[in-house]
Design a protein around this motif. Structure first.
Motif, PDB file in Angstrom:
ATOM      1  N   LYS A 222      43.394  69.822  54.944  1.00 36.96           N
ATOM      2  CA  LYS A 222      44.413  68.791  55.107  1.00 36.96           C
ATOM      3  C   LYS A 222      43.881  67.513  55.743  1.00 36.96           C
ATOM      4  CE  LYS A 222      48.155  72.156  55.311  1.00 36.96           C
ATOM      5  NZ  LYS A 222      49.310  72.692  56.076  1.00 36.96           N
ATOM      6  N   GLY A 223      42.698  67.556  56.342  1.00 41.15           N
ATOM      7  CA  GLY A 223      42.112  66.352  56.934  1.00 41.15           C
ATOM      8  C   GLY A 223      41.209  65.590  55.990  1.00 41.15           C
ATOM      9  N   ASN A 243      46.716  71.404  47.969  1.00 44.16           N
ATOM     10  CA  ASN A 243      47.241  71.207  49.330  1.00 44.16           C
ATOM     11  C   ASN A 243      46.318  70.405  50.243  1.00 44.16           C
ATOM     12  OD1 ASN A 243      49.665  72.662  48.819  1.00 44.16           O
ATOM     13  ND2 ASN A 243      48.551  74.586  49.091  1.00 44.16           N
ATOM     14  N   CYS A 244      45.462  69.568  49.660  1.00 39.63           N
ATOM     15  CA  CYS A 244      44.702  68.601  50.466  1.00 39.63           C
ATOM     16  C   CYS A 244      45.602  67.381  50.649  1.00 39.63           C
ATOM     17  CB  CYS A 244      43.394  68.229  49.777  1.00 39.63           C
ATOM     18  SG  CYS A 244      42.182  69.567  49.718  1.00 39.63           S
ATOM     19  N   THR A 245      46.483  67.456  51.605  1.00 37.91           N
ATOM     20  CA  THR A 245      47.590  66.515  51.701  1.00 37.91           C
ATOM     21  C   THR A 245      47.184  65.121  52.167  1.00 37.91           C
ATOM     22  OG1 THR A 245      48.059  67.441  53.894  1.00 37.91           O
ATOM     23  CG2 THR A 245      49.322  68.316  52.027  1.00 37.91           C
ATOM     24  N   SER A 246      45.953  64.939  52.664  1.00 38.01           N
ATOM     25  CA  SER A 246      45.482  63.610  53.082  1.00 38.01           C
ATOM     26  C   SER A 246      44.528  62.975  52.079  1.00 38.01           C
ATOM     27  CB  SER A 246      44.793  63.702  54.453  1.00 38.01           C
ATOM     28  OG  SER A 246      45.676  64.155  55.451  1.00 38.01           O
ATOM     29  N   LEU A 247      44.194  63.700  51.021  1.00 41.20           N
ATOM     30  CA  LEU A 247      43.189  63.222  50.073  1.00 41.20           C
ATOM     31  C   LEU A 247      43.678  61.962  49.356  1.00 41.20           C
ATOM     32  CD1 LEU A 247      40.401  63.919  48.849  1.00 41.20           C
ATOM     33  CD2 LEU A 247      41.618  65.182  47.062  1.00 41.20           C
ATOM     34  N   GLN A 248      42.853  60.900  49.443  1.00 37.12           N
ATOM     35  CA  GLN A 248      43.209  59.616  48.847  1.00 37.12           C
ATOM     36  C   GLN A 248      42.216  59.151  47.785  1.00 37.12           C
ATOM     37  OE1 GLN A 248      43.815  56.665  51.909  1.00 37.12           O
ATOM     38  NE2 GLN A 248      44.980  58.074  53.191  1.00 37.12           N
ATOM     39  N   SER A 249      40.954  59.559  47.920  1.00 40.98           N
ATOM     40  CA  SER A 249      39.918  59.054  47.018  1.00 40.98           C
ATOM     41  C   SER A 249      39.082  60.204  46.480  1.00 40.98           C
ATOM     42  CB  SER A 249      39.022  58.057  47.767  1.00 40.98           C
ATOM     43  OG  SER A 249      37.946  57.628  46.956  1.00 40.98           O
ATOM     44  N   CYS A 266      48.527  67.333  46.355  1.00 39.34           N
ATOM     45  CA  CYS A 266      47.738  66.311  47.054  1.00 39.34           C
ATOM     46  C   CYS A 266      48.647  65.093  47.211  1.00 39.34           C
ATOM     47  CB  CYS A 266      46.470  65.973  46.281  1.00 39.34           C
ATOM     48  SG  CYS A 266      45.255  67.307  46.264  1.00 39.34           S
ATOM     49  N   THR A 267      49.462  65.116  48.225  1.00 36.77           N
ATOM     50  CA  THR A 267      50.584  64.195  48.336  1.00 36.77           C
ATOM     51  C   THR A 267      50.199  62.783  48.765  1.00 36.77           C
ATOM     52  OG1 THR A 267      50.970  65.094  50.547  1.00 36.77           O
ATOM     53  CG2 THR A 267      52.270  66.015  48.743  1.00 36.77           C
ATOM     54  N   SER A 268      48.927  62.546  49.096  1.00 30.76           N
ATOM     55  CA  SER A 268      48.471  61.197  49.452  1.00 30.76           C
ATOM     56  C   SER A 268      47.650  60.545  48.341  1.00 30.76           C
ATOM     57  CB  SER A 268      47.639  61.238  50.741  1.00 30.76           C
ATOM     58  OG  SER A 268      48.405  61.693  51.835  1.00 30.76           O
ATOM     59  N   LEU A 269      47.345  61.282  47.305  1.00 35.04           N
ATOM     60  CA  LEU A 269      46.521  60.764  46.208  1.00 35.04           C
ATOM     61  C   LEU A 269      47.343  59.806  45.352  1.00 35.04           C
ATOM     62  CD1 LEU A 269      43.725  61.029  44.818  1.00 35.04           C
ATOM     63  CD2 LEU A 269      44.736  62.828  43.393  1.00 35.04           C
TER      64      LEU A 269
END
Length: 374
Positions: A222-223, A243-249, A266-269
């Motif tokens: 998650k980080g 569930n990598c909820t902070s993944l952006q790139s 992946c709610t931040s992608l």
């Protein structure tokens, strides 16, 4: 009590217990300073150092034994006329190579109970070697292989510094909740199950030589904000980044074969470019509620199977395939704000006339040529 221990020519400080191959050395039982012995017997100094003491019942002249003898070396000692044997075997650099797997290997279930850091020259760490233990950092410059479950559930572990490692086994770092760094530029092979699954604080990742991802490899990390895997060509099994909820790139320029639920939740992608992908996995982006744009290369010939389920923010999909891609099961049905699908201008009218696509009422079409995606 904790003492120093020497393993494969490396001395460790503050070790309290070592277990391997069914044999346990309780270092709290190792004699420190001196130990008085008044009975015959074999005295095991920490499982390796050994003193055999023969105390006579009377002296050679028939008198009661008196006095004492100081013993400072391992071996068999006849204390003759002395009533007491004082054993004082030095323990500095206590040698346990044979216990924890000498010859460059940390053996199966070799357990180091330490409060801080471990340094080792071993080249191989076998299955479950450190599983569930308390340590902060492991430094292993000669390490080439990390076995299955080697560090599983090491809750305080922040890093294993082993830049020359080429192979990591199944679930090797599974649920290491404090792990922040995974720097393995030489790794070419990883296990097919949960290598870093549940490492919620993992942020710094380097796998420049890795070509295939295992199942759930980073699931639940998650980080993790950014990931670059320049050599990866395929994803084995499923849920690599689920569930990598902070993944952006995400940078995976050679990735061809994807998997089911690969980026699920992946709610931040917000966007991703997949230039080499040839097939989109089932529910690959399901639940990516921030996802706005997906750019596929020429190899994607079909979409559907829940790949964009609940991608409520999706606005743009680029399909560069020089033909009409298949749209099964209304791929964009849950994209409630509508999606613009960019396609080659030569195929634009064919898409607009295709029954699979016209049934997906949330879709409009535009030409790639002349757009910002040309």
């Amino acid at each position: 009590m904790a003492i120093n221990a020497k393993v494969d020519n490396t001395t460790y400080e503050g070790i309290e217990k070592i277990t391997a191959g069914g044999k346990t050395v309780e270092l709290s039982e190792v004699y420190s300073g001196s130990q008085s012995i008044t009975a015959n017997g074999t005295y095991d100094i920490g499982g390796k150092a050994e003193v055999v003491v023969n105390v006579p019942t009377e002296s050679a002249g028939g008198n009661e034994p008196t006095g004492s003898i100081n013993i400072t070396t391992n071996g068999t000692h006849n204390v003759a006329d002395y009533a007491q044997a004082v054993v004082n075997v030095p323990q500095e650099g206590y040698d346990v190579d044979d216990i924890v797997g000498g010859g460059g290997t940390a053996g199966s279930n070799a357990i180091f109970y330490k409060a801080a850091n471990v340094e080792t020259n071993v080249s191989v760490i076998r299955h479950y070697a450190f599983a569930g233990l308390s340590m902060n950092k492991v430094t292993a410059p000669n390490l080439t292989a990390i076995g299955d479950n080697s560090f599983m559930s090491c809750g305080s572990l922040t890093e294993v510094d082993a830049p020359n490692t080429t192979k990591i086994g199944n679930a090797a770092f599974n649920y290491c909740g404090s792990l922040t760094k995974a720097y393995y530029p030489s790794v070419t092979s990883v296990g097919n199950k949960g290598v870093f699954q549940g490492c919620a604080k993992l942020t710094d990742v380097n796998f420049d030589s890795l070509t295939a991802l295992g199942e759930s490899m980073f699931s639940g990390c998650k980080g993790l904000i950014t990931i670059s895997l320049p050599a990866v060509t395929k994803a084995n099994y499923n849920e690599q980044f689920c569930n990598c909820t902070s993944l952006q790139s995400v940078n995976v320029p050679l990735l061809a074969n994807t998997s089911q639920n690969m980026f699920k939740n992946c709610t931040s992608l917000e966007e991703i470019v997949l230039p080499a992908v040839t097939g989109v996995g089932i529910a690959m982006f399901e639940g990516c509620t921030a996802l706005k744009k997906v750019d596929f290369g020429e190899g994607v010939t079909a979409v559907g199977n829940g790949q964009f389920k609940n991608c409520t923010a999706l606005e743009t999909v680029i399909l560069r395939y020089n033909g009409v891609a298949t749209n099964s099961n209304k791929a964009f049905n849950s994209c409630v704000n509508g999606v613009t699908v960019y396609v080659p201008s030569a195929q634009l009218e064919a898409y607009r006339a295709n029954s699979q696509w016209t049934a997906d009422t949330n879709v409009t079409f535009a030409a790639i040529e002349g757009s910002e995606y040309e």
